[in-house]
Each structure stands twice: as structure tokens, then as C-alpha cells.
Scaffold this active site. Structure first.
Site, PDB file in Angstrom:
ATOM      1  N   HIS A 152       0.841  -1.206   0.000  1.00 38.20           N
ATOM      2  CA  HIS A 152       0.000   0.000   0.000  1.00 38.20           C
ATOM      3  C   HIS A 152       0.874   1.254   0.000  1.00 38.20           C
ATOM      4  O   HIS A 152       0.626   2.196  -0.766  1.00 38.20           O
ATOM      5  CB  HIS A 152      -0.908  -0.031   1.231  1.00 38.20           C
ATOM      6  CG  HIS A 152      -1.720   1.208   1.433  1.00 38.20           C
ATOM      7  ND1 HIS A 152      -3.005   1.347   0.970  1.00 38.20           N
ATOM      8  CD2 HIS A 152      -1.419   2.374   2.070  1.00 38.20           C
ATOM      9  CE1 HIS A 152      -3.469   2.542   1.303  1.00 38.20           C
ATOM     10  NE2 HIS A 152      -2.517   3.188   1.973  1.00 38.20           N
ATOM     11  N   GLU A 153       1.899   1.272   0.851  1.00 37.50           N
ATOM     12  CA  GLU A 153       2.764   2.457   0.948  1.00 37.50           C
ATOM     13  C   GLU A 153       3.613   2.632  -0.306  1.00 37.50           C
ATOM     14  O   GLU A 153       3.812   3.755  -0.784  1.00 37.50           O
ATOM     15  CB  GLU A 153       3.649   2.363   2.190  1.00 37.50           C
ATOM     16  CG  GLU A 153       2.896   2.299   3.507  1.00 37.50           C
ATOM     17  CD  GLU A 153       1.966   3.481   3.707  1.00 37.50           C
ATOM     18  OE1 GLU A 153       2.222   4.568   3.148  1.00 37.50           O
ATOM     19  OE2 GLU A 153       0.961   3.323   4.428  1.00 37.50           O
ATOM     20  N   HIS A 156       1.576   4.276  -2.876  1.00 35.35           N
ATOM     21  CA  HIS A 156       1.513   5.728  -2.694  1.00 35.35           C
ATOM     22  C   HIS A 156       2.683   6.404  -3.415  1.00 35.35           C
ATOM     23  O   HIS A 156       2.517   7.422  -4.086  1.00 35.35           O
ATOM     24  CB  HIS A 156       1.568   6.087  -1.204  1.00 35.35           C
ATOM     25  CG  HIS A 156       0.229   6.186  -0.540  1.00 35.35           C
ATOM     26  ND1 HIS A 156      -0.789   6.977  -1.031  1.00 35.35           N
ATOM     27  CD2 HIS A 156      -0.246   5.600   0.593  1.00 35.35           C
ATOM     28  CE1 HIS A 156      -1.842   6.879  -0.216  1.00 35.35           C
ATOM     29  NE2 HIS A 156      -1.541   6.048   0.760  1.00 35.35           N
ATOM     30  N   GLU A 234      -6.257   7.389  -1.260  1.00 33.56           N
ATOM     31  CA  GLU A 234      -6.163   6.226  -0.387  1.00 33.56           C
ATOM     32  C   GLU A 234      -6.797   5.010  -1.053  1.00 33.56           C
ATOM     33  O   GLU A 234      -6.266   3.897  -0.979  1.00 33.56           O
ATOM     34  CB  GLU A 234      -6.843   6.523   0.947  1.00 33.56           C
ATOM     35  CG  GLU A 234      -6.365   5.658   2.092  1.00 33.56           C
ATOM     36  CD  GLU A 234      -4.911   5.892   2.442  1.00 33.56           C
ATOM     37  OE1 GLU A 234      -4.289   4.939   2.953  1.00 33.56           O
ATOM     38  OE2 GLU A 234      -4.398   6.999   2.202  1.00 33.56           O
TER      39      GLU A 234
END
EC number: 3.4.24.-
Length: 305
Positions: A152-153, A156, A234
């Protein structure tokens, strides 16, 4: 993860506001704002817009450049130079693999001491970013779940979220500064009319007080736009992370975080389309959609659409 992007955005916005305020003070001291008014009567709109853009984008760009050191300073994150344990070695290898799969350069990998299960990524360059995880995350989740959080990071970073946020914040800063000063000019001009009806002013106390108050008011409106953007990004980071790792592992990781934070299991059906929790106006300032909605997208596969 919920709270990670929120903290990055909060830190970014606060740094941005501080830099913009500093630039405004410097501009006032050296008389830049006075140059925006010709002979105290006519407003130099092109010059004002240029000044607003310089201040607005200057604040956001400086905030972006400071994002990595500020994030490390605020959390106490320690970058792993040489792995001191098997867990640190696994962490480095996992981030390296995910970064390669996402097509970005190897980020710095750091650990910070916190009982909360969380992680964050930041940096001005997608090929020179920072990914940090809390000790609570490493100790409180299974490795496949930690891998999902890392995915997930990394997503980003790969999506360029901080850079896009910088551009968005720069545009918003520009219009906040510009509009607050235009309105302040006309308020001051109206209040400083002489008895014979001649108009003067544009740089008096009313101008500075009005422009300051309106900059705060317009800034609040801009923060609502930033929060909306954050919620959209997100979801996109969830989608990118799901492509890098097992979506079910990410759903389990988010569910652990939901239980840690005590959120309910299901969002009311009439709010699901908006991705924000009920709570009046404060919901507009939420940087994250509810965890249960994010989990639902991963479980039912709607993130693929």
C-alpha cells in the site's frame, strides 16, 4: 494505512502554512505587496496573481522537499543502514521486491517506535522515497499482512501522491492568497472613502485584517479539497497495493487496524458511496475513507473495476 497518509498530509499542510506565512511576512517587510497597488487606488491583478503563485507554490514545494527529514524527525524513524536482525533483513528485501515490481527506485526503509500499527511513505522523488513502519505494526501483524501494508505504501510512492498533493496545494494556495487580497483591497477601499466620495486606500489596516481573516477562511475551504483528494488517493493506493500483494492479506491488515481503532464493522448504506463517515461537517475534513469500506472493496473485488 489509516493515519499514515493523514499524518503526512497534516505535517505537509502545517509546514506549507508556515512557509507561506513566512513568505508573506518577508513580502510585507520588503514592500512587495505595496507594489501590487498602483498609486494606492488601482489593483495590479497580474502582479498580484504572480506574487500569489510564487508564495503559494513556494510554500508547497518547500514543504515537499522537507517532507522526508520532517517525517523522520517527527516520528523518530531510524533508517536501516545495515540489517541488525532477520526481521530487518526481511523488511528490506520485501520493500526492494515491491519497489521493483512497482517500477520505482529502492526507498529508504525505516522503523519507528510506536505501539500503534501503522506505516507511512513520503518523499519528493518516487525514486528516492522513504518507507517507514512502526514497531507495533511489525509485532502486531502477520508477515503477509505487513507485506500488504508495505505494498500500500509503495503504491503511494509509485502513484506520485505527494507530488500531486504538492501541485494541488500550490494551486489552492495561489487562489487563497489571490482572492483574500482582492477582497481585502476592495473592503479597504470602501472603508477608506473620503467625505467627497473619492476612493483611496487599498493598503490600509482594513486590507491586511480582511485579507488575513479571509486567508484563514478560504484556507479551511482548501483543506476540505485536500481531504477529498486524500480519500481518493487512499482508495487508489489500496488498488495499487492489491496488485502488488494478496488483496485478502491487505483486507486482513485493514481489519486488524479497524479493531485497534474500534471502528464499527459496516458503514451505513446511505454513506457508502461517499466514502466518509457521518459526523456533520467534520466528515468533510477526514483524510481517509472508513476502513470498513476499504475492506469491503478488497473482499468483494470492486477495487478491480
Amino acid at each position: 494505512m489509516k493515519g499514515s497518509f493523514a499524518k503526512r498530509i497534516t505535517l505537509f499542510v502545517l509546514t506549507n502554512l508556515a512557509v507561506v506565512a513566512m513568505l508573506a511576512i518577508v513580502g510585507r517587510i520588503i514592500g512587495v505587496e505595496n507594489l501590487m497597488v498602483r498609486q494606492g487606488v488601482n489593483l495590479n491583478l497580474p502582479g498580484l496573481l504572480i506574487m500569489a503563485a510564487v508564495m503559494g507554490f513556494g510554500g508547497s514545494i518547500i514543504s515537499l522537499l522537507l517532507s522526508k527529514p520532517m517525517a523522520k524527525w517527527s516520528t523518530g524513524a531510524q533508517v536501516i543502514q545495515q540489517p541488525r536482525s532477520e526481521a530487518e533483513q526481511w523488511l528490506l528485501e520485501t520493500v526492494r521486491r515491491l519497489a521493483r515490481d512497482a517500477g520505482i527506485g529502492m526507498p529508504d526503509v525505516a522503523i519507528y517506535d510506536s505501539p500503534d500499527m501503522n506505516a507511512f511513505a513520503t518523499g519528493a522523488n518516487r525514486n528516492s522515497a522513504l518507507v517507514a513502519v512502526s514497531t507495533g505494526l511489525l509485532h502486531g501483524m502477520r508477515r503477509d499482512e505487513v507485506e500488504a501494508v508495505l505494498g500500500h505504501e509503495v503504491a503511494h510512492v509509485a502513484n506520485g501522491d505527494m507530488v500531486t498533493l504538492t501541485l494541488l496545494q500550490g494551486v489552492l494556495n495561489t487562489f487563497v492568497i489571490f482572492l483574500s487580497r482582492v477582497v481585502g483591497f476592495f473592503v479597504d477601499r470602501f472603508l477608506s472613502r473620503s467625505e467627497d466620495g473619492e476612493e483611496s486606500g487599498g493598503t490600509g489596516p482594513a486590507y491586511f485584517i480582511t485579507s488575513l481573516v479571509l486567508q484563514i477562511v478560504f484556507g479551511i475551504g482548501a483543506s476540505i479539497i485536500v481531504a477529498w483528494y486524500s480519500r481518493r488517493r487512499e482508495f487508489r493506493a489500496d488498488d495499487g497495493g492489491a496488485q502488488l500483494v494478496d488483496p485478502s492479506a491487505m483486507a486482513r491488515a485493514l481489519d486488524r487496524l479497524r479493531m485497534q481503532q474500534g471502528e464499527p464493522a459496516m458503514l451505513p448504506s446511505n454513506m457508502q458511496a461517499f466514502g466518509i463517515r457521518g459526523g456533520g461537517m467534520m466528515a468533510l475534513f477526514s483524510s481517509h475513507p472508513p476502513l470498513e469500506l476499504r475492506i469491503q472493496r478488497l473482499v468483494d473485488g470492486s477495487w478491480k473495476r
